[in-house]
Motif scaffolding. Structure first.
Motif, PDB file in Angstrom:
ATOM      1  N   ARG A  64       0.805  -1.230   0.000  1.00  0.00           N
ATOM      2  CA  ARG A  64       0.000   0.000   0.000  1.00  0.00           C
ATOM      3  C   ARG A  64       0.833   1.273   0.000  1.00  0.00           C
ATOM      4  O   ARG A  64       0.374   2.321  -0.418  1.00  0.00           O
ATOM      5  CB  ARG A  64      -0.940   0.001   1.200  1.00  0.00           C
ATOM      6  CG  ARG A  64      -2.023  -1.035   1.067  1.00  0.00           C
ATOM      7  CD  ARG A  64      -2.955  -0.988   2.228  1.00  0.00           C
ATOM      8  NE  ARG A  64      -3.897  -2.099   2.115  1.00  0.00           N
ATOM      9  CZ  ARG A  64      -4.790  -2.388   3.007  1.00  0.00           C
ATOM     10  NH1 ARG A  64      -4.895  -1.670   4.102  1.00  0.00           N
ATOM     11  NH2 ARG A  64      -5.605  -3.409   2.830  1.00  0.00           N
ATOM     12  N   GLN A  65       2.057   1.188   0.489  1.00  0.00           N
ATOM     13  CA  GLN A  65       2.939   2.354   0.498  1.00  0.00           C
ATOM     14  C   GLN A  65       3.712   2.485  -0.812  1.00  0.00           C
ATOM     15  O   GLN A  65       4.527   3.376  -0.966  1.00  0.00           O
ATOM     16  CB  GLN A  65       3.930   2.271   1.672  1.00  0.00           C
ATOM     17  CG  GLN A  65       3.307   2.492   3.036  1.00  0.00           C
ATOM     18  CD  GLN A  65       2.563   1.261   3.538  1.00  0.00           C
ATOM     19  OE1 GLN A  65       2.950   0.128   3.270  1.00  0.00           O
ATOM     20  NE2 GLN A  65       1.466   1.474   4.246  1.00  0.00           N
ATOM     21  N   GLY A  66       3.476   1.563  -1.755  1.00  0.00           N
ATOM     22  CA  GLY A  66       4.165   1.604  -3.034  1.00  0.00           C
ATOM     23  C   GLY A  66       5.526   0.945  -3.024  1.00  0.00           C
ATOM     24  O   GLY A  66       6.303   1.099  -3.954  1.00  0.00           O
ATOM     25  N   VAL A  67       5.830   0.198  -1.968  1.00  0.00           N
ATOM     26  CA  VAL A  67       7.120  -0.468  -1.827  1.00  0.00           C
ATOM     27  C   VAL A  67       6.979  -1.937  -2.222  1.00  0.00           C
ATOM     28  O   VAL A  67       6.041  -2.608  -1.802  1.00  0.00           O
ATOM     29  CB  VAL A  67       7.629  -0.367  -0.366  1.00  0.00           C
ATOM     30  CG1 VAL A  67       8.911  -1.147  -0.180  1.00  0.00           C
ATOM     31  CG2 VAL A  67       7.811   1.089   0.016  1.00  0.00           C
ATOM     32  N   ILE A  68       7.905  -2.421  -3.027  1.00  0.00           N
ATOM     33  CA  ILE A  68       7.903  -3.837  -3.389  1.00  0.00           C
ATOM     34  C   ILE A  68       8.633  -4.585  -2.288  1.00  0.00           C
ATOM     35  O   ILE A  68       9.818  -4.324  -2.037  1.00  0.00           O
ATOM     36  CB  ILE A  68       8.594  -4.080  -4.742  1.00  0.00           C
ATOM     37  CG1 ILE A  68       7.870  -3.308  -5.849  1.00  0.00           C
ATOM     38  CG2 ILE A  68       8.637  -5.570  -5.060  1.00  0.00           C
ATOM     39  CD1 ILE A  68       8.531  -3.392  -7.204  1.00  0.00           C
ATOM     40  N   PRO A  69       7.950  -5.523  -1.592  1.00  0.00           N
ATOM     41  CA  PRO A  69       8.615  -6.280  -0.522  1.00  0.00           C
ATOM     42  C   PRO A  69       9.838  -7.034  -1.060  1.00  0.00           C
ATOM     43  O   PRO A  69       9.876  -7.438  -2.228  1.00  0.00           O
ATOM     44  CB  PRO A  69       7.531  -7.252  -0.045  1.00  0.00           C
ATOM     45  CG  PRO A  69       6.243  -6.633  -0.472  1.00  0.00           C
ATOM     46  CD  PRO A  69       6.549  -5.895  -1.736  1.00  0.00           C
ATOM     47  N   GLN A  70      10.816  -7.217  -0.202  1.00  0.00           N
ATOM     48  CA  GLN A  70      12.076  -7.836  -0.614  1.00  0.00           C
ATOM     49  C   GLN A  70      11.871  -9.178  -1.303  1.00  0.00           C
ATOM     50  O   GLN A  70      12.478  -9.428  -2.346  1.00  0.00           O
ATOM     51  CB  GLN A  70      12.999  -8.022   0.591  1.00  0.00           C
ATOM     52  CG  GLN A  70      14.321  -8.663   0.201  1.00  0.00           C
ATOM     53  CD  GLN A  70      15.270  -8.825   1.365  1.00  0.00           C
ATOM     54  OE1 GLN A  70      15.165  -8.118   2.357  1.00  0.00           O
ATOM     55  NE2 GLN A  70      16.196  -9.741   1.236  1.00  0.00           N
ATOM     56  N   GLU A  71      11.004 -10.042  -0.765  1.00  0.00           N
ATOM     57  CA  GLU A  71      10.827 -11.357  -1.374  1.00  0.00           C
ATOM     58  C   GLU A  71      10.232 -11.258  -2.777  1.00  0.00           C
ATOM     59  O   GLU A  71      10.585 -12.028  -3.661  1.00  0.00           O
ATOM     60  CB  GLU A  71       9.994 -12.294  -0.485  1.00  0.00           C
ATOM     61  CG  GLU A  71       8.596 -11.801  -0.155  1.00  0.00           C
ATOM     62  CD  GLU A  71       8.517 -10.878   1.048  1.00  0.00           C
ATOM     63  OE1 GLU A  71       7.390 -10.504   1.411  1.00  0.00           O
ATOM     64  OE2 GLU A  71       9.557 -10.517   1.616  1.00  0.00           O
ATOM     65  N   HIS A  72       9.369 -10.281  -3.007  1.00  0.00           N
ATOM     66  CA  HIS A  72       8.817 -10.092  -4.352  1.00  0.00           C
ATOM     67  C   HIS A  72       9.884  -9.535  -5.288  1.00  0.00           C
ATOM     68  O   HIS A  72       9.983  -9.954  -6.442  1.00  0.00           O
ATOM     69  CB  HIS A  72       7.615  -9.157  -4.313  1.00  0.00           C
ATOM     70  CG  HIS A  72       6.420  -9.752  -3.644  1.00  0.00           C
ATOM     71  ND1 HIS A  72       5.225  -9.094  -3.559  1.00  0.00           N
ATOM     72  CD2 HIS A  72       6.208 -10.942  -3.027  1.00  0.00           C
ATOM     73  CE1 HIS A  72       4.343  -9.832  -2.924  1.00  0.00           C
ATOM     74  NE2 HIS A  72       4.929 -10.961  -2.577  1.00  0.00           N
TER      75      HIS A  72
END
Length: 105
Positions: A64-72
């Protein structure tokens, strides 16, 4: 990370091109007018306009914050490596990526 005699303009361009946040990343037009390569751009004949790049795929993987999680991000990078290192069908890579994202691995 760069040799001591590296042109500071080259480092600036690379730094601006390699930002993870696409909203902070330099656009193609800005990059072509960057001092490091502007002389090449001025020497080029007028190029036909092409469809604007659609970076919406990045938001498919962002939270939701526009950040791609590390695992993705790791999965996206790995799938690109697979595509470059082999002649895998892009659909097969997409299937792998979707399955991995759904299972959390």
């Amino acid at each position: 990370f760069f040799p001591a005699d590296t042109d500071p303009q080259a480092i600036d361009l690379l730094t601006r091109m390699l930002r993870f946040d696409r909203n902070e990343r330099i656009t193609v037009e800005e990059a072509m007018e960057h001092p490091f390569v502007e002389h090449l751009h001025r020497a080029m004949p007028e190029l036909p306009r092409v469809q604007r790049f659609d970076g919406s795929f990045e938001s498919m993987y962002a939270d939701r914050q526009g950040v791609i999680p590390q695992e993705h991000l790791q999965l996206l990078m790995y799938s690109e490596m697979l595509a470059v290192a082999s002649e895998l069908d892009p659909e097969a890579i997409g299937t792998f990526l979707r399955q991995a994202l759904n299972t959390g691995h």
